[in-house]
Design a protein around this motif. Structure first.
Motif, PDB file in Angstrom:
ATOM      1  N   ARG A  25       0.826  -1.215   0.000  1.00 23.15           N
ATOM      2  CA  ARG A  25       0.000   0.000   0.000  1.00 23.15           C
ATOM      3  C   ARG A  25       0.851   1.252   0.000  1.00 23.15           C
ATOM      4  O   ARG A  25       0.639   2.177  -0.774  1.00 23.15           O
ATOM      5  N   GLU A  26       1.852   1.244   0.876  1.00 22.69           N
ATOM      6  CA  GLU A  26       2.719   2.425   0.968  1.00 22.69           C
ATOM      7  C   GLU A  26       3.427   2.717  -0.353  1.00 22.69           C
ATOM      8  O   GLU A  26       3.471   3.841  -0.816  1.00 22.69           O
ATOM      9  N   LYS A  27       3.966   1.650  -0.902  1.00 22.42           N
ATOM     10  CA  LYS A  27       4.748   1.844  -2.126  1.00 22.42           C
ATOM     11  C   LYS A  27       3.854   2.246  -3.300  1.00 22.42           C
ATOM     12  O   LYS A  27       4.265   2.976  -4.186  1.00 22.42           O
ATOM     13  N   LYS A  28       2.639   1.726  -3.274  1.00 24.85           N
ATOM     14  CA  LYS A  28       1.714   2.086  -4.346  1.00 24.85           C
ATOM     15  C   LYS A  28       1.449   3.584  -4.331  1.00 24.85           C
ATOM     16  O   LYS A  28       1.437   4.242  -5.367  1.00 24.85           O
ATOM     17  N   GLU A  29       1.275   4.100  -3.124  1.00 29.01           N
ATOM     18  CA  GLU A  29       1.038   5.541  -3.004  1.00 29.01           C
ATOM     19  C   GLU A  29       2.248   6.321  -3.486  1.00 29.01           C
ATOM     20  O   GLU A  29       2.129   7.321  -4.185  1.00 29.01           O
ATOM     21  N   LEU A  30       3.399   5.794  -3.113  1.00 30.25           N
ATOM     22  CA  LEU A  30       4.654   6.468  -3.474  1.00 30.25           C
ATOM     23  C   LEU A  30       4.745   6.681  -4.986  1.00 30.25           C
ATOM     24  O   LEU A  30       5.159   7.720  -5.461  1.00 30.25           O
ATOM     25  N   VAL A  31       4.352   5.659  -5.746  1.00 28.52           N
ATOM     26  CA  VAL A  31       4.490   5.790  -7.199  1.00 28.52           C
ATOM     27  C   VAL A  31       3.163   6.092  -7.874  1.00 28.52           C
ATOM     28  O   VAL A  31       3.049   6.021  -9.094  1.00 28.52           O
ATOM     29  N   GLU A  32       2.156   6.427  -7.064  1.00 31.56           N
ATOM     30  CA  GLU A  32       0.844   6.816  -7.593  1.00 31.56           C
ATOM     31  C   GLU A  32       0.295   5.762  -8.566  1.00 31.56           C
ATOM     32  O   GLU A  32      -0.222   6.078  -9.629  1.00 31.56           O
ATOM     33  N   ILE A  33       0.440   4.496  -8.192  1.00 30.11           N
ATOM     34  CA  ILE A  33      -0.057   3.437  -9.068  1.00 30.11           C
ATOM     35  C   ILE A  33      -1.484   3.107  -8.646  1.00 30.11           C
ATOM     36  O   ILE A  33      -1.815   3.127  -7.461  1.00 30.11           O
ATOM     37  N   ASP A  34      -2.311   2.835  -9.591  1.00 27.96           N
ATOM     38  CA  ASP A  34      -3.703   2.479  -9.341  1.00 27.96           C
ATOM     39  C   ASP A  34      -3.737   1.197  -8.525  1.00 27.96           C
ATOM     40  O   ASP A  34      -3.119   0.203  -8.891  1.00 27.96           O
ATOM     41  N   SER A  35      -4.447   1.208  -7.411  1.00 23.92           N
ATOM     42  CA  SER A  35      -4.346   0.046  -6.529  1.00 23.92           C
ATOM     43  C   SER A  35      -4.970  -1.206  -7.140  1.00 23.92           C
ATOM     44  O   SER A  35      -4.678  -2.306  -6.745  1.00 23.92           O
ATOM     45  N   LYS A  36      -5.821  -1.017  -8.130  1.00 22.83           N
ATOM     46  CA  LYS A  36      -6.403  -2.200  -8.769  1.00 22.83           C
ATOM     47  C   LYS A  36      -5.351  -3.030  -9.522  1.00 22.83           C
ATOM     48  O   LYS A  36      -5.481  -4.225  -9.662  1.00 22.83           O
ATOM     49  N   LEU A  37      -4.322  -2.331  -9.980  1.00 23.85           N
ATOM     50  CA  LEU A  37      -3.302  -3.028 -10.763  1.00 23.85           C
ATOM     51  C   LEU A  37      -2.699  -4.185  -9.984  1.00 23.85           C
ATOM     52  O   LEU A  37      -2.357  -5.220 -10.543  1.00 23.85           O
ATOM     53  N   ALA A  38      -2.586  -3.984  -8.687  1.00 26.02           N
ATOM     54  CA  ALA A  38      -1.926  -4.980  -7.857  1.00 26.02           C
ATOM     55  C   ALA A  38      -2.709  -6.292  -7.795  1.00 26.02           C
ATOM     56  O   ALA A  38      -2.152  -7.336  -7.489  1.00 26.02           O
ATOM     57  N   ASN A  39      -3.986  -6.225  -8.074  1.00 27.60           N
ATOM     58  CA  ASN A  39      -4.776  -7.444  -8.001  1.00 27.60           C
ATOM     59  C   ASN A  39      -4.819  -8.185  -9.330  1.00 27.60           C
ATOM     60  O   ASN A  39      -5.377  -9.264  -9.428  1.00 27.60           O
ATOM     61  N   ARG A  40      -4.244  -7.569 -10.338  1.00 25.76           N
ATOM     62  CA  ARG A  40      -4.283  -8.221 -11.642  1.00 25.76           C
ATOM     63  C   ARG A  40      -3.046  -9.072 -11.880  1.00 25.76           C
ATOM     64  O   ARG A  40      -2.105  -9.056 -11.097  1.00 25.76           O
ATOM     65  N   SER A  41      -3.069  -9.814 -12.984  1.00 21.99           N
ATOM     66  CA  SER A  41      -1.890 -10.604 -13.336  1.00 21.99           C
ATOM     67  C   SER A  41      -0.761  -9.676 -13.770  1.00 21.99           C
ATOM     68  O   SER A  41      -1.019  -8.585 -14.269  1.00 21.99           O
ATOM     69  N   VAL A  42       0.460 -10.129 -13.607  1.00 23.61           N
ATOM     70  CA  VAL A  42       1.638  -9.305 -13.864  1.00 23.61           C
ATOM     71  C   VAL A  42       1.606  -8.732 -15.290  1.00 23.61           C
ATOM     72  O   VAL A  42       1.674  -9.483 -16.269  1.00 23.61           O
ATOM     73  N   ASN A  43       1.444  -7.446 -15.358  1.00 16.47           N
ATOM     74  CA  ASN A  43       1.483  -6.686 -16.626  1.00 16.47           C
ATOM     75  C   ASN A  43       0.396  -7.055 -17.644  1.00 16.47           C
ATOM     76  O   ASN A  43       0.335  -6.471 -18.719  1.00 16.47           O
ATOM     77  N   GLU A  44      -0.430  -8.016 -17.313  1.00 13.82           N
ATOM     78  CA  GLU A  44      -1.380  -8.483 -18.324  1.00 13.82           C
ATOM     79  C   GLU A  44      -2.463  -7.435 -18.562  1.00 13.82           C
ATOM     80  O   GLU A  44      -3.155  -7.006 -17.645  1.00 13.82           O
ATOM     81  N   GLY A  45      -2.590  -7.035 -19.800  1.00 10.45           N
ATOM     82  CA  GLY A  45      -3.610  -6.063 -20.159  1.00 10.45           C
ATOM     83  C   GLY A  45      -3.306  -4.647 -19.673  1.00 10.45           C
ATOM     84  O   GLY A  45      -4.157  -3.773 -19.754  1.00 10.45           O
TER      85      GLY A  45
END
Lengths: 254, 457, 482
Positions: free
Chosen positions: A125-145
Motif C-alpha cells: 500500500r505504501e509503495k503504491k502511493e509512493l508511485v501513484e499506481i492504481d491500486s487495482k493493478l496490484a490485483n491483476r496478473s503481472v502486466n497483463e492487459g
C-alpha cells in the motif's frame, strides 16, 4: 560499486558491445544516451544477467564481486534491479504473489524472516502511493492487459518494493505521456538515497529534466564515445546524434 | 468405422445377460430407447484410433478387460457412500453422491429444495415426472459416430436428475460426488439429466473419485437443457487413480440468450476422455468451455469439444491447457461449427500445452468449420515450453529458477482456475494445482488408495 | 451499403475462364479403361525399360487393393476409372522435317496460353517444358542448361537418357504405396518433367513446366522428379490449364523433390485447371501428391502455390525435414468460387534437429465454394529444437460459401515450439468504408483488400509469375473488378 572494464558482448554471434568502460559510485545517477542500435539495452541485459547475451571479453565488478558469475536471481538479491523496456506479461500470476515471492527471497538472502501477510500488504500500500499506481493493478496478473504507461509505472512500483542498490532503467520514458513521465520520475526521486545509484538509459533529454543525472554518457556502436555532465544531454537534444557520429568517424580517421 | 469385434461380442453378451435386470429397475420411457441404441452400438462399436474423434486415444486396454462386476452394488455398499465427506473447506453445497453410478439412498431418492429445485435419482424422477423426462431424455445426446453414447443409452441404469423451475436462482451449488469403489474390477455407466427452465440459474460441481485400487471403467453421459435467458455452470474435478478410465460425454443444449460454462479440471487419472458438446440453439446465447489437465507417469487425457453455432449472434469461447510430465500423453480436439445462417457469430478457441519432459507427447487438433460469412472466428494452438522472457523477468526480481518455473506453471494453470466463480472451490483448486505441480500430490487428494503401487499393473 | 456490396460480390462470381478453348489437334489415343494390358501398352508406346514396367505393374496391383480416401472435406462424385482414357498424345505430323520442329497448331495453342515455345520470343530467363495431355511436346533452353550440367527434360527422355538417375530417385519420396492417387499415378503416369541440378550449381534461369489438358475423356497423370545435389539452387515453376467441358476430367500427378546438403529448391505453382461452370458443371478433379525431402543438412524447400482452378482440389505439398537445420516453407493462396471445392494444405515432418517450418495459408471462398486448410505438423522424438509457426486465414465473400481449418499438431519433443493461429472473417466494412472515403469504389476496394490479403504469399512467387497470379486472382473472383 560497479566497475565495467572493456566489456564485449554478442547476441547470436553478432557483436553488440565492443569494449565498454564505466564506473559508478554510490549515490550517482548516470544517464546513458545514444541512437537506436548502439547497444544500450544489451548493456542493461548483461548487467541483469540475461543468458541470451554472451559476454566475450572484459569484466564487471559489483561491490568487489565478479558480477558475470552470478545468476540473474542472485544479482537481483544483491540489489540490482532492471526496469524493462518492454515489461513481460505473465498471465495467471498475480502481482501480489509475484512481489511477495520476490520480496521474501530478498529477505531470506539477507537472513530476515519472511514478511507476514499483513505487513506485506501494508508495504504494498505504501509503495503504491509512493508511485501513484492504481491500486487495482496490484490485483491483476503481472502486466497483463496493462497499458504502456501502466507497465512502466509498475516497473517503478517494483523498484520501490525491492529497494535496489543499483537500478537500471531501460528506456522507462519511452511511450509515456507527460503526466506518466512525471509520476515515474517522482517515483525515482523519492526512492533515491545517498547510498543507491541509477543507470538511466534514454533516448531523449526530457526524462533528465526530472531525474537530474550526475554524468551523461553517449553509447555509440558498442562503445562509450563521450562522457560529460548533464549539459551534454541538452546539447544532444539540440543537435541530434549526427555530430557525435561524425566526431567518432573523424577520430577513427585521425 | 466399427471397432474391435471381440470387444463388441463381449458387450453383446453383457447386454443379453443383463437387459432384463436393467430394464426391471428403469422406467418404461428410458427402456424404450435401449434396443435401438444397442443396435446402433453394434454398428459403431467401441471407438478405435481409426475414428477421427478418437485418433489419439486408445481405449482397447480398458475395453478388452474382463470386468467382474457390471451392475448394482449390494445395498450394504451404500453405507460407504454415506461415510464420504467432501473435504473442501467452506464449500457449502447441496450434495448428491453417486456410488458406482447409482443413487445410493434407499429412501428419499428425490428431494425438493426450499427453492423448488428437485435433485436426486434419474430413475426415481422418471417415475415421478414422466412428462419432464419425455420432453428431454435422449433428445440431446445424439451421435452418428460415437458408439459409446449409444452403449450408455442402452445399458445405463441410474444417475443424477436436477430440475430447476422457471425463474429460480439457486445460490448454493449442487455438488455431485461420483464415487467408484468395489472389491472387484468394475465397469459402470450412468446417465445424468439436468433441466434448467427459463430465467433460472444453477451451478453444478461434479467430483470424480476412486476409493479402491481396482481397475475401473466409467462411461457417463450427461444431458443438460438450458432454457431461455438462463445461466448454467458445470465444473468437473477429476481425481482418480492411475488404473481408472473415465469417459464422459456432456451435451449442453442452450436456448436463446442463455449463458453456460463448462470447466473440466483433471488433476489425476489413468485414462480420461471428456467430450463436451455445446449446442447454441437460439439467438444471443453464450457458451464458455474450459479445460485443464496435469498429467504424469503413463497418464493420458483427451479433451474433445464441439461447439455448434446453429443460430445468429451467439458467442463461444474455448480455452484448454495441459501440462505434461514424465511419459504422459495428451490430446485436444476442438471444433467450431458455424452453420449457414449463424451470422454475427463470434467464436474463439485456444489450446496451449507445455511439455516438461522429452517423453511427454501432445497431439492437438483445433478445427474451424464455417458456413456463414459475417463471423469472427479464430483459433490458436501452441505446444512448447515455458516462456524464456517471462522466466528471466521473474529471475531478475530475485526469484530462483525453480520457483520461477513453478510460478509460471501455476500462472499457466490459474488462467483456467480463475474462471471458477465459487470461491472456496477456486482456492482449493489453486491449492491442489500447486501441490500437483510441486509433485506433492502424486496420488489423488482424499484418496485412500496407494496408487503408486498400482503402476503398470 | 450492405446491398451494394452484395451486388458487387455477386458480380465478382461472374468471371469467365479465359483458357477454356479447345485446339483441334490430331491426337493418338488408346481406348478407355484401365488394366494390366493398358499399362503394358502405355509402357510400350513410351518404349520403356522392363524395370519401369515392373514398377508400374507393382503400383497397379497395389492400387487395386486401395479405396479412394474419404477423409477430405470434399463431396466427390463417384469416379469411374474404366471410363477414362489413360494415354493421349498429339500425333507427330509426317510433313515435319526434323524432330525439333513443332506442329504449328501446337505452337499456336501454347502461344494463345502465353507460353512461347520459341526460345528467342520467350521471357528471358525462363526455360519451359510444355506438356500436352500425356506427352511433353517441347523443352526449351535444354542446351544452354546442359552447359552447366543441369538436366532439364521430359520424364520420358530422362528414362531413356539418364535411367540410373531416374531409377535412383523414383519413388523414394512418394512411394508407390503412398496413397490411392499416388498408386494410380505410379501405374499410369504418362510424362512430366525431370530435373537434376548438379553439385554447387545455381540454376541461372527459372525452370518451368506448363501442363495443358486438351483431349476429351482423358486423364492427366504427369510425374515430376526434381533433384538438387549438394550446394545447388533452383527455382521451379508450374502452370496448368484445360478446355471448358461439361464432364469432369481427372488429373492425378506426383511431384517428388530431393534436396541434398546445403541445397535449396523453390517450387511455385499457379494452378488454373478449368474450374467448372458457374452452375458447377464440368471442371478438373485435381488429386495431387507433392512431397519434398530435405535430405541433407541445411537444405531447404519452399512451396508456393496459387490455386484458382479445378472443380475439386486435393493437394498437400509437404516437406520431410530429415537433415539437421533443414527448412520447410509452405505459402498458399487458394480460391474457391461458384461450386469449387478445395481441401489443401501441407505436412511438415520434423525429423532432424533444429529444423524449422513456416506455413502461411490464405483461403478465399466465394459463391458456393468450399475451402479447407488441412495441415499436419509432426515433431518426432529426436527433432530437438524444432520450430514451427503456422498462420491459416480464411476470407469469406458471400454467405453461401464455407471456410474450414483442420490442423493437426503432433509433438513428441520437449524442446520443440509449435504454434498455430487461424482466423476467419469477411471483408471488413470499415476497411471498405476507409477506401470509399479516400475515393476508391467499393469494387476496387474489394480487389485491393483481397490482393493485400494474399500479398504475403504472392510476394514469394518469382516476379513474372506474381503479376500473372495477381491477375488470375482477380479474374477468378471477379467480373467487373479489375
Amino acid at each position: 560499486m560497479l566497475v565495467i572494464n572493456n566489456l564485449k558482448a554478442s547476441i547470436e554471434g553478432k557483436n553488440i558491445l565492443k569494449g565498454v568502460n564505466l564506473e559508478i559510485k554510490p549515490g550517482e545517477i548516470h544517464a546513458i544516451m545514444g541512437p537506436n542500435g548502439s547497444g544500450k539495452s544489451t548493456l542493461a541485459s548483461v548487467l541483469a544477467g540475461r543468458d541470451l547475451v554472451k559476454v566475450t571479453e572484459g569484466s564487471v565488478t559489483y561491490f568487489g564481486k565478479n558480477l558475470l558469475e552470478m545468476s540473474a536471481e542472485d544479482r537481483a538479491k544483491e540489489g540490482i534491479f532492471l526496469g524493462f523496456q518492454y515489461p513481460i506479461e505473465i498471465p495467471g500470476v498475480s502481482m501480489v504473489n509475484f512481489m511477495k515471492a520476490a520480496v521474501n527471497e530478498q529477505r531470506k538472502h539477507k537472513g530476515l524472516e519472511p514478511l507476514s501477510a499483513s505487513d506485506f500488504l501494508k508495504m504494498m500500500r505504501e509503495k503504491k502511493e509512493l508511485v501513484e499506481i492504481d491500486s487495482k493493478l496490484a490485483n491483476r496478473s503481472v502486466n497483463e492487459g496493462f497499458s504502456g504507461g501502466e507497465k512502466k509505472k509498475n516497473e517503478i512500483f517494483q523498484m520501490a518494493m525491492l529497494e535496489p542498490k543499483l537500478a537500471i532503467l531501460d528506456e522507462t520514458d519511452s511511450g509515456l505521456d507527460i503526466d506518466a513521465l512525471r509520476v515515474v520520475a517522482n517515483g525515482v526521486n523519492k526512492i533515491k538515497r545517498p547510498d543507491n545509484s541509477f543507470i538511466v538509459i534514454t533516448h531523449y533529454q526530457r526524462l533528465l529534466d526530472y531525474i537530474v543525472p550526475d554524468v551523461v554518457h553517449v553509447l555509440y556502436d558498442g562503445r562509450i564515445v563521450k562522457t560529460a555532465g548533464k549539459e551534454l544531454a541538452l546539447e544532444l537534444e539540440e543537435k541530434g546524434y549526427d555530430w557525435i557520429k561524425k566526431e567518432v568517424e573523424n577520430n577513427i580517421l585521425a | 468405422m466399427s471397432g474391435n469385434s471381440e470387444i463388441k461380442d463381449r458387450y453383446l453378451k453383457l447386454y443379453k445377460d443383463n437387459i432384463e435386470r436393467i430394464s426391471g429397475n428403469s422406467s418404461p420411457y428410458i427402456n424404450f430407447f435401449r434396443e435401438a441404441a444397442f443396435e446402433k452400438f453394434k454398428t459403431l462399436g467401441v471407438p478405435s484410433k481409426k475414428d477421427e474423434a478418437y485418433k489419439y486415444t486408445n481405449l482397447d486396454t480398458f475395453f478388452e478387460h474382463d470386468y467382474k462386476s457390471y451392475f448394482m452394488p449390494a445395498p450394504s455398499d451404500f453405507k460407504k457412500a454415506e461415510e464420504f465427506r467432501c473435504d473442501v473447506p467452506d464449500l457449502d453445497t447441496h450434495g448428491i453422491i453417486l456410488l458406482n453410478g447409482f443413487y445410493p439412498t434407499i429412501y428419499d431418492k428425490l428431494r425438493q429444495l426450499p427453492s423448488g429445485v428437485w435433485i436426486g435419482s434419474l430413475n426415481e424422477a422418471a417415475i415421478k415426472f414422466p412428462d419432464k423426462i419425455e420432453k428431454h431424455y435422449g433428445k440431446y445426446a445424439q451421435s452418428e459416430t460415437d458408439g459409446l453414447i449409444h452403449l450408455n443409452t442402452s445399458l445405463a441404469s441410474d444417475g443424477v436428475f436436477v430440475y430447476v423451475p422457471e425463474g429460480v436462482t439457486l445460490t448454493k451449488p449442487v455438488q455431485v460426488v461420483n464415487l467408484v469403489q468395489s472389491e472387484e474390477d468394475m465397469f459402470n455407466q450412468h446417465r445424468n439429466l439436468v433441466i434448467v427452465e427459463k430465467n433460472a440459474e444453477i451451478s453444478l460441481i461434479v467430483c470424480d473419485h476412486t476409493l479402491s485400487p481396482q481397475k475401473f471403467l466409467t462411461n457417463a453421459v450427461t444431458e443438460v437443457f438450458v432454457g431461455e435467458n438462463s445461466h448454467f455452470d458445470i465444473i468437473r474435478v477429476q481425481n482418480e487413480h492411475n488404473n481408472a478410465c473415465k469417459i464422459t460425454h456432456t451435451f449442453i443444449h442452450q436456448e436463446k440468450e442463455s449463458v453456460t460454462s463448462s470447466n473440466n479440471i483433471t488433476l489425476h487419472g489413468g485414462l480420461i476422455r471428456n467430450s463436451t458438446y455445446h449446442y447454441l440453439g437460439g439467438e444471443k446465447a453464450e457458451s464458455y468451455s474450459y479445460g485443464l489437465f496435469l498429467t504424469d507417469k503413463w497418464q493420458h487425457v483427451d479433451n474433445y469439444v464441439n461447439v455448434d453455432h446453429a443460430f445468429p449472434n451467439c458467442t463461444s469461447n474455448q480455452l484448454f491447457k495441459g501440462v505434461l510430465d514424465d511419459m504422459s500423453t495428451g490430446a485436444f480436439a476442438g471444433r467450431i461449427l458455424v452453420r449457414k445462417d449463424a451470422q454475427g457469430t463470434n467464436a474463439y478457441q485456444k489450446n496451449n500445452n507445455i511439455l516438461l519432459t522429452d517423453d511427454a507427447r501432445m497431439f492437438t487438433k483445433p478445427q474451424l468449420e464455417i458456413y456463414a460469412d459475417d463471423v469472427k472466428c479464430s483459433h490458436g494452438a501452441t505446444i512448447g515450453q515455458l516462456d524464456d522472457d517471462a522466466l528471466f523477468y521473474l529471475r531478475s526480481r530475485g526469484i530462483n529458477k525453480r520457483d520461477a518455473r513453478l510460478m509460471l506453471m501455476f500462472g499457466f494453470a490459474h488462467e483456467l482456475i480463475k474462471n471458477i466463480k465459487i470461491e472456496p472451490l477456486r482456492d482449493r483448486m489453486d491449492n491442489l494445482v500447486m501441490q500437483r505441480l510441486k509433485g506433492e500430490l502424486s496420488r489423488c487428494a482424499s484418496c485412500l488408495v496407494k496408487c503408486d503401487n498400482l503402476q503398470n499393473k | 451499403m450492405e446491398k451494394d456490396q452484395n451486388k458487387i460480390l455477386s458480380d465478382v462470381t461472374s468471371g469467365e475462364y479465359k483458357y477454356g478453348f479447345y485446339s483441334d489437334i490430331e491426337t493418338e489415343q488408346i481406348p478407355k479403361g484401365l488394366s494390366e494390358e493398358v499399362i503394358k501398352v502405355i509402357s510400350k508406346k513410351k518404349d520403356e525399360p522392363d524395370w519401369l514396367l515392373e514398377f508400374r505393374l507393382k503400383s497397379y496391383r497395389h492400387w487395386l487393393t486401395l479405396k479412394m480416401p474419404a477423409w477430405a472435406h470434399l463431396e466427390i462424385p463417384p469416379i469411374n476409372y474404366q471410363d477414362i482414357i489413360y494415354y493421349a498424345a498429339p500425333r507427330k505430323k509426317e510433313t515435319l522435317k526434323s524432330v525439333d520442329d513443332i506442329d504449328p497448331e501446337l505452337k499456336k495453342t501454347f502461344d494463345k496460353l502465353g507460353i512461347s515455345l520459341e526460345e528467342q520470343k520467350h521471357l528471358a530467363g525462363v526455360a519451359v517444358d510444355a506438356v500436352m495431355d500425356s506427352v511433353s511436346v517441347k523443352t526449351t533452353f535444354r542446351e544452354t542448361l546442359a552447359e552447366l550440367g543441369i538436366i532439364f527434360c521430359s520424364f520420358s527422355e530422362a528414362v531413356k537418357e539418364y535411367p540410373e538417375l531416374v531409377k535412383r530417385y523414383l519413388g523414394t519420396v512418394v512411394p508407390y504405396t503412398d496413397n490411392f492417387f499416388a498408386s494410380l499415378n505410379s501405374a499410369v503416369f504418362s510424362d512430366g518433367s525431370f530435373c537434376y541440378i548438379p553439385k554447387g550449381v545455381r540454376c541461372p534461369m527459372e525452370l518451368s513446366t506448363y501442363f495443358r489438358i486438351n483431349s476429351a475423356n482423358t486423364g492427366q497423370f504427369e510425374r515430376t522428379l526434381l533433384v538438387a545435389d549438394e550446394e545447388s539452387y533452383v527455382s521451379y515453376l508450374e502452370g496448368c490449364t484445360a478446355p471448358m467441358r461439361d464432364e469432369n476430367q481427372l488429373h492425378a500427378a506426383i511431384v517428388e523433390i530431393v534436396v541434398e546438403k546445403n541445397a535449396e529448391v523453390k517450387y511455385s505453382t499457379v494452378q488454373n485447371w478449368y474450374p467448372g461452370s458457374r452452375e458447377g458443371k464440368g471442371g478438373i478433379f485435381n488429386f495431387v501428391t507433392k512431397r519434398g525431402m530435405c535430405k541433407g543438412e541445411n537444405s531447404k524447400i519452399s512451396w508456393t502455390q496459387v490455386e484458382t482452378g479445378s472443380a475439386i482440389t486435393w493437394k498437400y505439398p509437404s516437406c520431410v525435414l530429415r537433415g539437421d537445420n533443414s527448412i520447410g516453407e509452405f505459402y498458399s493462396v487458394a480460391v474457391t468460387n461458384n461450386y469449387q471445392q478445395a481441401d489443401t494444405g501441407t505436412k511438415m515432418i520434423h525429423v532432424g534437429k533444429n529444423t524449422k517450418s513456416t506455413i502461411v495459408s490464405k483461403g478465399i471462398s466465394a459463391g458456393r465454394g468450399q475451402n479447407s486448410y488441412r495441415g499436419l505438423v509432426k515433431v518426432l522424438k529426436n527433432a530437438a529444437y524444432a520450430r514451427n509457426f503456422s498462420q491459416c486465414d480464411s476470407l469469406l465473400l458471400g454467405d453461401r460459401c464455407g471456410a474450414h481449418t483442420f490442423p493437426y499438431l503432433e509433438v513428441e519433443n520437449q524442446t520443440a515450439i509449435v504454434e498455430h493461429e487461424a482466423t476467419t472473417s469477411k471483408i471488413g466494412e470499415d476497411q471498405i468504408f476507409y477506401c470509399n472515403q479516400r475515393g476508391i469504389s467499393t469494387e476496387d476496394a474489394i480487389a485491393l483488400i483481397v490482393n493485400g490479403y494474399a500479398r504475403e504469399v504472392l510476394n514469394k512467387l518469382p516476379m513474372e509469375f506474381a503479376v500473372e497470379a495477381q491477375k488470375l486472382l482477380q479474374i477468378s473472383l471477379e467480373g467487373s473488378i479489375g
